[in-house]
Structure formats: structure tokens, C-alpha cells
Design an enzyme around this catalytic site. Structure first.
Site, short mmCIF file in Angstrom:
data_model
loop_
_atom_site.label_atom_id
_atom_site.label_comp_id
_atom_site.label_asym_id
_atom_site.label_seq_id
_atom_site.Cartn_x
_atom_site.Cartn_y
_atom_site.Cartn_z
N TYR A 284 -0.25 11.53 14.71
CA TYR A 284 0.65 10.64 13.99
C TYR A 284 1.37 9.70 14.97
CZ TYR A 284 4.39 9.02 10.91
OH TYR A 284 5.26 8.23 10.18
N THR B 259 0.86 -1.19 0.00
CA THR B 259 0.00 0.00 0.00
C THR B 259 0.89 1.25 0.00
OG1 THR B 259 -0.19 0.21 2.42
CG2 THR B 259 -1.76 -1.24 1.31
N GLY B 260 0.40 2.30 -0.62
CA GLY B 260 1.20 3.53 -0.72
C GLY B 260 2.46 3.31 -1.52
N ALA B 261 2.32 2.63 -2.66
CA ALA B 261 3.49 2.18 -3.43
C ALA B 261 3.93 3.14 -4.52
CB ALA B 261 3.19 0.81 -4.05
N GLY C 171 7.46 3.44 -0.25
CA GLY C 171 6.75 2.37 -0.94
C GLY C 171 7.32 2.08 -2.31
#
Length: 297
Positions: free
Chosen positions: A193, A8-10, A15
């Protein structure tokens, strides 16, 4: 069988660097770039294919900050693959980061000065907001969306013969002091965060306990450049799960000479809090699934 790897988030940062390094290590994997922006995902796929033209690379739209998107993405993955060997939970956000001048001045002349600059403790604050799912955005994107993805993909992950590996990108900014079990979405604080990253550490402990040897979950922390930051993520790809400690955080490090290496440290976790948090997520899952079902009727 060729290993199936979903990231994910590649499409950028850690990523994308991870995907490049994974293909350099083993260009026979079936790699899926799970991204929110399809235009950027296609650009990332094109860039990876330019250096690895024979690689099997696909893209998948998923916004882990939107539960309908997560459920749809999981459905598509179950149609494409019979199993997922590696699921890299890498997507995440830190919206509107700001430096607290008051905390900076106070911490500068305290015993916590070194820790403050190393982890951002009390120094780095964010402004959060509520999503259309009624959840805090940072919590949903960094924690709960990935949690639902895991739950939806259980049929592809839970294999006792060869356990799938879930590798969660954590952070040195993950701190117990920023997390409150009674406000696990961090709606009342300004360090969403840090709270979310500690929450993923807690969740990794609970998932390892509840899924036993069917799924193994590990956390990674990164530093310096995207390439260097993927060091521990790649290192975990090459390890035997049974030889790793699920209570350790594996950190990408870079020496003064520019050499990459992996360092592991024990996470500041306790099993009771982990179980309580996991049960809260199970209850939240019931609520949001009920809400989604009622909307779809």
C-alpha cells in the site's frame, strides 16, 4: 457548459462523502459514480438524489483492478461525454492489513516512534496477490488501472483551452522507503500500500511534466472521518489549477476543535525517478495491451 466530474470508488467512504460535498457546492455538475459494485453504486446514487433530487448523477461499472473493465469503462465514458473536467482517482485497496509486532516493539524505543505511528512506516503490512492480468493486485488497483484509465481518456482530458484536473487520493502512508524502482509492483515486499501510494505521487509528477498544461494532476491525503477526509478534494475542486503547486500534496486536516482545513506539504520526489517510473509504465502498457489484443483475437 456544465462540469463533468468522474469519481472512482464513489459508492462509500471518502468517495461518497466527496460526491455529497461536490453536489452541495455545485448541484449543476454532471456527476458520474465509477464503481466496481453496481448494486452499491445504485444505492449511493439513490442516497445522493434523495438530498439533491434535480442532480445529474449517473453510474458506471469499472474495476480498476481489471484492465478489460477499465478499457470498457473508458469507452463508455467517451460515448457519454465530450470532455471530463474533473477525474477523481479515488478507488484503492489495502488488502489484509496487519500490524507487525516485531516492528512495533523495535520502533517503540527508537527515534522513529512518532513517524511510525503517524505514517505506519514498517508497522502496517499487507498480503498481496497476482491478478488475472498477471500484475500485483495492489499495484494494479491503486496505480496501473487508473493510469490506463487516464491514457484511454486522453481525448476527453487533453484540452489546452481549459485543462482537465486529475486529483489522486494519496496517503500520508506514501513513503519513498517503501518504493523500489526495480520492483515497482512491490512483489518482493510487505508494504504494497505504501509503495503504491508513493508510486501515484511519482506518477503525478511525470504526468504533469508530459502533459504540460493539457492536464493538471494533484494529490490529496485524508484523515479522520470520510466527510473530513474529503476536505482537500473539495477544496481542489474550487481552486484555479494555475495557482496550485503540482509538487505539493494537499492534505485534509481536522483541528482539535473539529474544524476542517487544508494543509499542503512538498512531496518527497525527484524528477529522474519519476521519469524512469513513467517510462517503465509505458513499457508495461505496451506489454499488457499486446496481451489483451492477442487474447481477443
Amino acid at each position: 457548459m456544465r462540469k463533468v466530474v468522474v469519481v472512482t470508488g464513489a459508492n462509500s467512504g471518502i468517495g461518497l462523502a466527496l460526491c455529497e460535498r461536490l453536489l452541495s457546492e455545485d448541484d449543476q455538475i454532471r456527476l458520474c459514480l465509477a464503481c466496481r459494485n453496481m448494486q452499491r453504486a445504485e444505492a449511493a446514487r439513490f442516497a445522493l438524489l434523495s438530498s439533491h433530487p434535480s442532480a445529474d448523477i449517473s453510474i458506471l461499472r469499472v474495476d480498476v483492478g481489471n484492465l478489460k473493465s477499465v478499457i470498457q469503462a473508458a469507452k463508455e465514458l467517451k460515448e457519454r461525454y465530450q470532455r471530463v473536467d474533473f477525474l477523481y482517482l479515488n478507488a484503492g485497496i489495502m488488502p489484509n492489513p496487519r500490524i507487525s509486532l516485531q516492528a512495533f516493539i523495535k520502533g517503540l524505543f527508537s527515534r522513529k516512534a512518532i513517524s511510525m505511528f503517524a505514517t505506519g512506516e514498517g508497522l502496517l503490512t499487507q498480503e498481496d496477490k497476482v491478478t488475472e492480468d498477471g500484475l500485483q493486485e495492489v499495484f494494479e488497483t491503486n496505480v496501473f488501472g487508473h493510469y490506463i484509465l487516464i491514457r484511454e481518456l486522453e481525448p476527453l482530458l487533453c484540452h489546452t483551452d481549459i485543462p482537465s484536473q486529475l486529483i489522486w487520493t494519496s496517503s500520508s502512508n506514501a513513503r519513498r522507503s517503501a518504493f523500489n524502482l526495480s520492483d515497482y509492483q512491490h512483489s518482493q515486499g510487505q508494504e504494497s500500500y505504501s509503495s503504491s501510494k508513493y508510486a501515484t505521487d511519482l506518477l503525478s509528477l511525470a504526468l504533469n511534466k508530459h502533459f504540460n498544461k493539457q492536464i493538471r494532476v494533484f494529490t490529496n491525503s485524508f484523515t479522520i472521518s470520510s466527510y473530513n477526509g474529503a476536505e482537500a478534494l473539495l477544496w481542489l475542486f474550487k481552486q484555479r489549477p494555475e495557482a496550485l503547486n503540482p509538487l505539493a500534496k494537499y492534505q485534509s486536516c481536522t483541528s482539535g476543535l473539529g474544524n476542517n482545513y487544508v494543509e499542503h506539504t512538498n512531496m518527497d520526489l525527484d524528477e529522474e525517478t519519476s521519469d524512469q517510473f513513467y517510462n517503465k509504465l509505458l513499457e508495461l502498457e505496451k506489454q499488457v495491451r499486446k496481451k489483451i489484443t492477442s487474447v481477443n483475437k
